[in-house]
Structure formats: C-alpha cells, structure tokens
Design an enzyme around this catalytic site. Sequence first.
Site, PDB file in Angstrom:
ATOM      1  N   ASP A  14       6.233   6.515  21.479  1.00  0.00           N
ATOM      2  CA  ASP A  14       6.966   5.292  21.820  1.00  0.00           C
ATOM      3  C   ASP A  14       7.103   5.090  23.328  1.00  0.00           C
ATOM      4  O   ASP A  14       8.127   4.593  23.801  1.00  0.00           O
ATOM      5  CB  ASP A  14       8.359   5.286  21.167  1.00  0.00           C
ATOM      6  N   GLY A  16       5.247   3.100  25.011  1.00  0.00           N
ATOM      7  CA  GLY A  16       4.747   1.769  25.376  1.00  0.00           C
ATOM      8  C   GLY A  16       3.241   1.785  25.570  1.00  0.00           C
ATOM      9  O   GLY A  16       2.693   1.081  26.407  1.00  0.00           O
ATOM     10  N   LYS A  17       2.581   2.600  24.731  1.00  0.00           N
ATOM     11  CA  LYS A  17       1.121   2.684  24.825  1.00  0.00           C
ATOM     12  C   LYS A  17       0.480   1.328  24.532  1.00  0.00           C
ATOM     13  O   LYS A  17      -0.499   0.950  25.165  1.00  0.00           O
ATOM     14  CB  LYS A  17       0.597   3.734  23.832  1.00  0.00           C
ATOM     15  N   GLY A  18       1.081   0.605  23.582  1.00  0.00           N
ATOM     16  CA  GLY A  18       0.526  -0.692  23.184  1.00  0.00           C
ATOM     17  C   GLY A  18       0.379  -1.649  24.351  1.00  0.00           C
ATOM     18  O   GLY A  18      -0.606  -2.366  24.475  1.00  0.00           O
ATOM     19  N   ASN A  39       2.094   6.144  10.930  1.00  0.00           N
ATOM     20  CA  ASN A  39       3.313   6.668  11.565  1.00  0.00           C
ATOM     21  C   ASN A  39       3.470   6.063  12.962  1.00  0.00           C
ATOM     22  O   ASN A  39       4.545   6.088  13.541  1.00  0.00           O
ATOM     23  CB  ASN A  39       3.301   8.204  11.636  1.00  0.00           C
ATOM     24  N   GLY A  41       3.534   3.026  15.785  1.00  0.00           N
ATOM     25  CA  GLY A  41       3.971   1.637  15.831  1.00  0.00           C
ATOM     26  C   GLY A  41       3.806   1.135  17.240  1.00  0.00           C
ATOM     27  O   GLY A  41       4.525   1.553  18.132  1.00  0.00           O
ATOM     28  N   HIS A  42       2.832   0.291  17.452  1.00  0.00           N
ATOM     29  CA  HIS A  42       2.552  -0.190  18.803  1.00  0.00           C
ATOM     30  C   HIS A  42       2.858  -1.680  18.906  1.00  0.00           C
ATOM     31  O   HIS A  42       2.238  -2.494  18.237  1.00  0.00           O
ATOM     32  CB  HIS A  42       1.087   0.100  19.174  1.00  0.00           C
ATOM     33  N   GLN A 222       0.983   8.549  18.660  1.00  0.00           N
ATOM     34  CA  GLN A 222       1.881   9.705  18.834  1.00  0.00           C
ATOM     35  C   GLN A 222       1.809  10.196  20.285  1.00  0.00           C
ATOM     36  O   GLN A 222       1.555   9.392  21.158  1.00  0.00           O
ATOM     37  CB  GLN A 222       1.540  10.830  17.845  1.00  0.00           C
ATOM     38  N   PRO A 302      17.199   4.287  15.138  1.00  0.00           N
ATOM     39  CA  PRO A 302      17.582   4.299  16.548  1.00  0.00           C
ATOM     40  C   PRO A 302      16.958   5.518  17.215  1.00  0.00           C
ATOM     41  O   PRO A 302      16.961   6.607  16.654  1.00  0.00           O
ATOM     42  CB  PRO A 302      19.108   4.430  16.525  1.00  0.00           C
ATOM     43  N   ARG A 303      16.367   5.328  18.382  1.00  0.00           N
ATOM     44  CA  ARG A 303      15.729   6.458  19.059  1.00  0.00           C
ATOM     45  C   ARG A 303      16.750   7.224  19.887  1.00  0.00           C
ATOM     46  O   ARG A 303      17.666   6.626  20.449  1.00  0.00           O
ATOM     47  CB  ARG A 303      14.596   5.951  19.963  1.00  0.00           C
ATOM     48  N   GLY A 413       8.569  -5.288  32.647  1.00  0.00           N
ATOM     49  CA  GLY A 413       9.141  -6.205  31.659  1.00  0.00           C
ATOM     50  C   GLY A 413       8.372  -6.069  30.354  1.00  0.00           C
ATOM     51  O   GLY A 413       7.390  -5.327  30.295  1.00  0.00           O
TER      52      GLY A 413
HETATM   53  P1  IMO Z   1       3.726   6.136  18.285  1.00  0.00           P
HETATM   54  O1  IMO Z   1       2.230   6.044  18.201  1.00  0.00           O
HETATM   55  C1  IMO Z   1       7.367   8.377  17.764  1.00  0.00           C
HETATM   56  C2  IMO Z   1       7.400  11.622  14.810  1.00  0.00           C
HETATM   57  C3  IMO Z   1       8.335  11.397  13.647  1.00  0.00           C
HETATM   58  C4  IMO Z   1       8.709  12.826  13.338  1.00  0.00           C
HETATM   59  C5  IMO Z   1       7.402  13.579  13.558  1.00  0.00           C
HETATM   60  C6  IMO Z   1       6.592  13.825  12.316  1.00  0.00           C
HETATM   61  O2  IMO Z   1       4.445   4.898  17.913  1.00  0.00           O
HETATM   62  O3  IMO Z   1       4.149   6.695  19.596  1.00  0.00           O
HETATM   63  P2  IMO Z   1       5.113  12.255  10.777  1.00  0.00           P
HETATM   64  O4  IMO Z   1       5.483  11.049   9.966  1.00  0.00           O
HETATM   65  O5  IMO Z   1       4.052  11.992  11.799  1.00  0.00           O
HETATM   66  O6  IMO Z   1       4.802  13.458   9.937  1.00  0.00           O
HETATM   67  O7  IMO Z   1       6.462  12.635  11.578  1.00  0.00           O
HETATM   68  O8  IMO Z   1       6.659  12.784  14.461  1.00  0.00           O
HETATM   69  N1  IMO Z   1       6.420  10.533  15.069  1.00  0.00           N
HETATM   70  C7  IMO Z   1       6.552   9.606  16.028  1.00  0.00           C
HETATM   71  N2  IMO Z   1       7.540   9.387  16.907  1.00  0.00           N
HETATM   72  N3  IMO Z   1       6.279   7.597  17.822  1.00  0.00           N
HETATM   73  C8  IMO Z   1       5.244   7.834  16.988  1.00  0.00           C
HETATM   74  O9  IMO Z   1       4.082   7.190  17.098  1.00  0.00           O
HETATM   75  C9  IMO Z   1       5.365   8.841  15.998  1.00  0.00           C
HETATM   76  N4  IMO Z   1       4.589   9.310  15.020  1.00  0.00           N
HETATM   77  C10 IMO Z   1       5.232  10.362  14.463  1.00  0.00           C
HETATM   78  O10 IMO Z   1       9.447  10.640  14.028  1.00  0.00           O
HETATM   79  O11 IMO Z   1       9.646  13.300  14.264  1.00  0.00           O
HETATM   80 MG    MG Z   2       6.471   4.803  17.364  1.00  0.00          MG
END
Ligand code: IMO
Ligand code: MG
Length: 422
Positions: A14, A16-18, A39, A41-42, A222, A302-303, A413
């Site tokens: 998370d 902000g790679k997107g 898993n 979300g971008h 991730q 919530p993060r 921004g």
């Molecule tokens: P992006 O690409 C943030 C976290 C989950 C959990 C752990 C294992 O949006 O950055 P999983 O479902 O992969 O087996 O969960 O990894 N997790 C992420 N946290 N951003 C992500 O992806 C994540 N993908 C998995 O919250 O702690």
């Molecule tokens: Mg994410």
Amino acid sequence: MNKVDVVLGSFYGDEGKGKIIDYLGGSADVALRATGGNNAGHSIEVDGEKYVFHLIPSGILNKGTLAIIGNGVVIDPKVLISEIESLESRGKSVAKLRISTKAHVIFPYHIEMDNMLESNRGKNKIGTTARGIGPCYCDKYERSGIRIEDLYSDSFYEKLKRNVDAKNKIFKIYNYPTVSVDEIYKEYQQYAKKIKKYVCDTTILIHDLLKKNKKIICEGAQATLLDIDFGSYPYVTSSNPTIGGILSGSGLNPSNIGEVIGVMKAYSSRVGEGPYVTELKNKTGDLIRELGHEYGATTKRPRRCGYLDLVALRYAILINGITALCMNHLDTIGKLDKFKLCVAYKNGDKITEDFTTNEKGLLESNPVYETFKGNFPDISKIRKYEDLPIDAKKYIERIEEFVGVPIKYIGVGAGREDVIVR
Ligand code: IMO
Ligand code: MG
C-alpha cells in the site's frame, strides 16, 4: 533492447505503487504483473475518477498498452472477470489483456481453506486478505495446483476432483462445509470460456516484445517486508514480491531489468498482523490514517500507521537492487506540525541500523528517531523540486543521504499529475 523497469513495494504494501505505475505507464507499451493475486489493491485516480485494480495491470488504462498477467500470479477467475466487466462498463477496453497459461487458479476451496487456517491460528492469525492466496500457492508448490491451461484440458475434471477430495477430507476434520466438484467444475468452465481469448504463453510473448524493442513496465504487488523469505515471517504473503519473484513470475532474466523503483510513503502503514517497529498506536497514528485515507483498497480494513522507517527501507534497497525511489504522500506528512524519521533500532542497549526479520527481534526493537518540522503550505500544485518548502526538502535529502538512493519521484497529491519528477 529496451530494459524493463520494475516498480516494487518497499515496506508492508500500500505504498502507492499504482500511482507511479500509472505515471510511468504513459510511456510504456506493456504493463506486466508477475506476482501475487487479488490480495493486491492498486488505486489510481484519472480525471477525478477512481479505479481500483486487484489483478489486471493498471497500465491497461493507457490506450494501446498491452496488459500481461504473468505465470507467477494466482488468478481468481471470478474476480478477474468482474474486473474486466467493470472496466468495460466504464468504457475502457480490455482487448489488450494477456493471461499466462502457467498462472495458477484460485478455487473456492482455497478461499475456504484460507478462512479455516486463519481461524485455527486463533490469536496467532496472520490477518490475511482471505482471498485464498496462501492455499493456492501451497498447491502450486505441492504440485497439485491447477493452472490456467488446465482449465482447457481433458483432464481438468479429474485434476479438480483430486483436489476437491483432498480438501474435503481436511474440511471434515475441522467441521467446515465440504465443496462440490461438479458445481465448481460447471462454474469454472463458464469462467474458462469467458477468458479464453486472453490466454497465451506470456513468457514467449514477453521476449518477443523485448526483441521488438517494446517498453515494458512491471507492476509489483505486495512488498518487501511481506515477502515469504525476506519479510516478517510468518506475517507475510505466500509469494516473493521482491525482485526474484518478478523474474520467476514472468520469465524475464536479470539482464532484462532496467530501473528498479522502490515505492514508499513519507510515513508508513501495515494491514494485517505482525511486528511493526514504527507503528503509532496513538492520536498521531490515527491522524495519519485519516489524512492519508489509509483504509484497505482490498479489504477496507483500517491500516496501522506510523513514521517512515529507514532501517527497513535500506533493507528493501539491498534485497531488490532498488535504483530509484518514489515517495508518496509528502503532502500528507506535511500536514502534521512535526513528524519523525526512524534512523536506527534500539534493542536493549544495542543500537543497530540492520533490519532483522526475526519476530522477537522486531518486537523488541524500538525506533530511534530524528524529528522534522511539518506544517507545509499546500504543495499539491508544485511540480519542481526547487519550489518545495525548505522543511520538505530537508526531509527528502536526509532520507537520500541515509539510504544512498535518489528519490526520483515525489507524490504531492492523489491525482495522476500530482508528481514531482527529478
Ligand atoms: P498491495 O499490492 C498490503 C498482507 C495481508 C496480510 C498478509 C498475508 O496492495 O500493496 P495474504 O492474503 O497475502 O495471504 O495476506 O499480507 N497483504 C497486503 N498488505 N497490501 C497488499 O498488497 C497486500 N497483500 C497482502 O494484509 O497481512
Ligand atoms: Mg493493498
């Protein structure tokens, strides 16, 4: 031959790679995903409209860009199809989507298994996204997994039945509902039909495109500290979101790689369980969450929020060979009166700048901070580094000095254009 630029998460996801992928994608011919699944979300904001991608490379928003889902990705076809349909309903074409024959498929029993394993873990739960990611990768490595190409093979039913039978035995032990092979088979035959036109050998395709001197941007999912080997095990995802996973998840070789861009925020966040040295379990943490809209794009959770951790960042640079950094949310951190930067860990009376992935070691580490002045004026319209307030520049230059890698992109921004490029 053009080199492939890779965008990777430097922290716990998370970052902000997107946003940076979207920025760089404008000049690319191909957007590639090689790791993880839905898993991820971008989020991307284009002309005030928000798009959230879980599986499809977000580069698909750029007209003419080929979007490839590589062999290292685990695909839930139901999610993929809903993402395709949602894009189409918003007038975006997905004709240039390509899906690897070798990518593994997520089935309903993977999702049920994910939930079951989490509840069995009790207070030691990982806090997974419950998307079946871990169990799907388990089957891949156990060599019973079902690949996209298997959906079109005569042996699909038989392979599926073997998996369903094995999973049902486990579900029975733990009093979980069993699943029906015939129902899943019927459902997945429909999915297979819908996505068939996108399926191909993406490894060959990628190398053909490189030979034709096409520009490829690889979209990491991730992040480093969620890596199964290099992250805070066991509170990690079940794949290698680091540079090695990009190669094995696509068929690219090391000589194909160009710039490795590590993405981070001016602060940090984590979702799910596990140690987090710079976490702020206080009002400042809450304030960062509100100011930065730190709620999961995938699970809406919530993060957890905290300050930026340079010990972890330097580790991410080491593991991935990061050549340039992208720092998002400089505007957000600048809204605080003052904020901190972690430059070492203190464990007892020992001070170290080395990151450890040992759970106890992380839990017992306390951040050593330097403090910076905030209260930046509105910086969202600034496009030249020189025009940033002096306190913002001090922060950026201290980070660069510490890690020895330039912060080439600075997010000021939420919008697509809100980036300073140096
Ligand atoms: P992006 O690409 C943030 C976290 C989950 C959990 C752990 C294992 O949006 O950055 P999983 O479902 O992969 O087996 O969960 O990894 N997790 C992420 N946290 N951003 C992500 O992806 C994540 N993908 C998995 O919250 O702690
Ligand atoms: Mg994410």
